[in-house]
Design an enzyme around this catalytic site. Structure first.
Site, PDB file in Angstrom:
ATOM      1  N   ASN A   7       1.202  -1.384   0.324  1.00  0.00           N
ATOM      2  CA  ASN A   7      -0.052   0.218  -0.223  1.00  0.00           C
ATOM      3  C   ASN A   7       1.067   1.214   0.174  1.00  0.00           C
ATOM      4  O   ASN A   7       1.417   1.042   0.684  1.00  0.00           O
ATOM      5  CB  ASN A   7      -0.920  -0.355   1.108  1.00  0.00           C
ATOM      6  CG  ASN A   7      -1.541   1.761   1.279  1.00  0.00           C
ATOM      7  OD1 ASN A   7      -1.552   1.988   0.026  1.00  0.00           O
ATOM      8  ND2 ASN A   7      -2.140   1.271   2.406  1.00  0.00           N
ATOM      9  N   TRP A   8       0.730   1.728  -0.913  1.00  0.00           N
ATOM     10  CA  TRP A   8       1.637   2.593  -0.677  1.00  0.00           C
ATOM     11  C   TRP A   8       1.207   4.102  -0.600  1.00  0.00           C
ATOM     12  O   TRP A   8       1.935   5.314  -0.869  1.00  0.00           O
ATOM     13  CB  TRP A   8       2.532   3.156  -3.206  1.00  0.00           C
ATOM     14  CG  TRP A   8       3.237   2.698  -3.200  1.00  0.00           C
ATOM     15  CD1 TRP A   8       4.155   1.326  -2.352  1.00  0.00           C
ATOM     16  CD2 TRP A   8       3.728   2.528  -4.908  1.00  0.00           C
ATOM     17  NE1 TRP A   8       5.181   0.458  -3.685  1.00  0.00           N
ATOM     18  CE2 TRP A   8       5.202   1.840  -4.506  1.00  0.00           C
ATOM     19  CE3 TRP A   8       4.207   3.444  -5.581  1.00  0.00           C
ATOM     20  CZ2 TRP A   8       6.545   1.340  -5.344  1.00  0.00           C
ATOM     21  CZ3 TRP A   8       5.256   3.806  -6.683  1.00  0.00           C
ATOM     22  CH2 TRP A   8       6.291   1.962  -6.304  1.00  0.00           C
ATOM     23  N   LYS A   9       0.062   4.660  -0.382  1.00  0.00           N
ATOM     24  CA  LYS A   9      -0.573   5.444   0.450  1.00  0.00           C
ATOM     25  C   LYS A   9      -0.318   6.797  -0.560  1.00  0.00           C
ATOM     26  O   LYS A   9       0.138   6.654  -2.315  1.00  0.00           O
ATOM     27  CB  LYS A   9      -0.569   6.037   1.642  1.00  0.00           C
ATOM     28  CG  LYS A   9       0.250   4.450   2.583  1.00  0.00           C
ATOM     29  CD  LYS A   9       0.425   4.790   4.072  1.00  0.00           C
ATOM     30  CE  LYS A   9       0.351   3.392   4.274  1.00  0.00           C
ATOM     31  NZ  LYS A   9      -0.159   3.484   6.287  1.00  0.00           N
ATOM     32  N   HIS A  85      -9.577   1.442   4.358  1.00  0.00           N
ATOM     33  CA  HIS A  85      -8.030   1.135   5.570  1.00  0.00           C
ATOM     34  C   HIS A  85      -8.282   1.914   6.134  1.00  0.00           C
ATOM     35  O   HIS A  85      -9.186   3.106   6.736  1.00  0.00           O
ATOM     36  CB  HIS A  85      -7.212   1.849   4.320  1.00  0.00           C
ATOM     37  CG  HIS A  85      -5.701   1.807   4.692  1.00  0.00           C
ATOM     38  ND1 HIS A  85      -5.330   2.312   5.348  1.00  0.00           N
ATOM     39  CD2 HIS A  85      -4.582   1.102   5.241  1.00  0.00           C
ATOM     40  CE1 HIS A  85      -4.398   2.784   6.031  1.00  0.00           C
ATOM     41  NE2 HIS A  85      -3.868   1.289   6.014  1.00  0.00           N
ATOM     42  N   GLU A  87      -6.740   4.779   7.669  1.00  0.00           N
ATOM     43  CA  GLU A  87      -6.798   6.082   7.406  1.00  0.00           C
ATOM     44  C   GLU A  87      -8.216   6.790   6.708  1.00  0.00           C
ATOM     45  O   GLU A  87      -8.252   7.661   6.924  1.00  0.00           O
ATOM     46  CB  GLU A  87      -5.427   5.632   5.966  1.00  0.00           C
ATOM     47  CG  GLU A  87      -4.590   6.305   7.524  1.00  0.00           C
ATOM     48  CD  GLU A  87      -2.980   5.736   6.584  1.00  0.00           C
ATOM     49  OE1 GLU A  87      -2.702   5.789   5.606  1.00  0.00           O
ATOM     50  OE2 GLU A  87      -1.970   5.290   7.083  1.00  0.00           O
ATOM     51  N   GLU A 154      -5.550  -4.991  10.306  1.00  0.00           N
ATOM     52  CA  GLU A 154      -4.764  -4.186  10.210  1.00  0.00           C
ATOM     53  C   GLU A 154      -4.965  -3.449  12.160  1.00  0.00           C
ATOM     54  O   GLU A 154      -5.888  -2.888  11.692  1.00  0.00           O
ATOM     55  CB  GLU A 154      -4.472  -3.114   9.560  1.00  0.00           C
ATOM     56  CG  GLU A 154      -4.429  -4.127   7.960  1.00  0.00           C
ATOM     57  CD  GLU A 154      -4.239  -2.759   7.568  1.00  0.00           C
ATOM     58  OE1 GLU A 154      -2.507  -3.142   7.051  1.00  0.00           O
ATOM     59  OE2 GLU A 154      -4.487  -1.568   6.960  1.00  0.00           O
ATOM     60  N   GLY A 160       1.917   2.133  11.136  1.00  0.00           N
ATOM     61  CA  GLY A 160       2.938   3.108  10.616  1.00  0.00           C
ATOM     62  C   GLY A 160       3.710   3.804  11.860  1.00  0.00           C
ATOM     63  O   GLY A 160       4.118   4.280  11.801  1.00  0.00           O
ATOM     64  N   SER A 196       3.227  -2.857   9.950  1.00  0.00           N
ATOM     65  CA  SER A 196       4.333  -2.505  10.460  1.00  0.00           C
ATOM     66  C   SER A 196       5.061  -3.756  10.035  1.00  0.00           C
ATOM     67  O   SER A 196       6.031  -4.266  10.551  1.00  0.00           O
ATOM     68  CB  SER A 196       5.143  -2.821  11.972  1.00  0.00           C
ATOM     69  OG  SER A 196       4.099  -0.827  12.600  1.00  0.00           O
ATOM     70  N   GLY A 217       2.997  -1.336   4.654  1.00  0.00           N
ATOM     71  CA  GLY A 217       2.395  -0.049   3.885  1.00  0.00           C
ATOM     72  C   GLY A 217       4.243   0.858   3.317  1.00  0.00           C
ATOM     73  O   GLY A 217       4.719  -0.048   2.561  1.00  0.00           O
ATOM     74  N   GLY A 218       3.987   1.476   4.792  1.00  0.00           N
ATOM     75  CA  GLY A 218       5.906   2.002   4.493  1.00  0.00           C
ATOM     76  C   GLY A 218       6.970   1.240   3.523  1.00  0.00           C
ATOM     77  O   GLY A 218       8.390   1.422   2.838  1.00  0.00           O
TER      78      GLY A 218
END
Ligand code: PEP
Length: 234
Positions: A7-9, A85, A87, A154, A160, A196, A217-218
Site C-alpha cells: 500500500n503506497w498510500k 483502510h 486512514e 490491521e 505506521g 509494521s 505500507g511503508g
C-alpha cells in the site's frame, strides 16, 4: 503460496513504480504480489505485480466531484482495491456500512476488494478488540459477495507506528476472523495481516496459522525493503 500486497498510500511516482516493476521482474517467488498505488499511477501493465487502487467511490457515476468509480478503476487497470483502510476510516469517517457499499461496487466491476478491519488503541484498551474485529468482518463484507474478496486484519494502533502485536495476539485475531468467515459461508477467504511488517518479521508473521499473507505500507515503497518481504516465504 502467500499474498503480499503493498500500500503506497500518498507516496511514489510513475518513475518509482517503473523502478519497482524492474526490480520485481526477476524475483523468484510463487507468491501473489499486489501493488496498491495512487489513482494517477494505475496502469494495466503491472508487470510481475497486479495493480490495485487504495479506495473507490461507493457510487457508480454522477455528481461526486473528486471521486473515482469502480468501473473507472477497472478501465485504468486495477484488479484490486483496498477498502476501509484505517486512514480512510480515521480521516474520512468511513463506517462499516460505507466500506461494504464500496466492496459491493468493486465486486460488481470485477475488482477484488481488500477489506480492512481492525481496532484502534482506545478500543484495544477498552477490551473491545475481538468485538470490533468480528463486527468489522460481519458488517464490512457484502452479504453475498459472489466474487473473490480478501480480508486484511490491521490493528489500527500499530499501522505506521513500528509497533506489532505479539504472535499470539495475531493468531487469536486471525482465528476469530477465520471462524467468522466460515460462519458466513466464506471459509477459505484469504486473510492478510497488516501493520509494521518488515523484512525481519515477515516470515514469522506469515507462519502464524490463518495468516495468508501481508499488507505492507511503508516497507513496500522501496525494492530493498519490499523484496525481502516477498521472498520471506517461498
Ligand atoms: C498500511 O498502511 O496498510 C500499513 C500496514 O502500514 P505500515 O506497514 O507502514 O504499518
Amino acid at each position: 503460496m502467500k499474498i503480499i500486497a503493498g500500500n503506497w498510500k500518498m507516496n511514489g511516482s510513475s518513475d518509482a513504480l517503473k523502478n519497482m516493476q524492474d526490480a520485481l521482474r526477476d524475483v523468484d517467488t510463487q507468491n501473489t504480489v499486489i501493488l496498491c498505488v495512487p489513482f494517477t499511477m494505475l496502469t494495466p501493465d503491472g508487470g510481475r505485480a497486479a495493480i490495485g487502487a487504495q479506495d473507490v467511490s461507493a457510487h457508480d457515476h454522477g455528481a461526486f466531484t473528486g471521486e473515482v468509480s469502480a468501473q473507472m478503476l477497472r478501465s485504468a487497470g486495477a484488479k484490486y482495491v483496498i477498502v476501509g483502510h484505517s486512514e480512510r476510516r480515521m480521516y474520512h469517517g468511513e463506517t462499516n456500512d460505507i466500506v461494504r457499499t464500496k466492496a459491493e461496487s468493486a465486486i460488481a466491476n470485477d475488482i477484488i476488494p481488500i477489506i480492512c478491519v481492525g481496532e484502534t488503541m482506545d478500543e484495544k484498551q477498552a477490551g473491545k478488540t475481538m468485538s470490533v474485529i468480528e463486527s468489522g468482518v460481519r458488517e464490512s463484507i457484502p452479504s453475498d459477495p459472489r466474487g473473490k474478496i480478501i480480508v486484511a486484519y490491521e490493528p489500527r494502533w500499530a499501522i505506521g507506528a513500528g509497533l506489532t502485536p505479539t504472535a499470539a495476539e495475531i493468531a487469536t485475531a486471525h482465528e476469530l476472523i477465520a471462524k467468522t468467515l466460515e460462519s458466513m459461508g466464506l471459509g477459505g477467504t484469504p486473510v492478510l495481516y497488516g501493520a509494521s511488517v518488515k523484512g525481519n518479521n515477515a516470515a514469522e508473521i506469515m507462519s502464524i496459522p490463518n495468516v495468508d499473507g501481508v499488507l505492507v505500507g511503508g516497507a513496500s515503497l522501496k525494492p530493498d525493503d519490499f523484496i525481502p518481504i516477498i521472498t520471506a516465504v517461498k
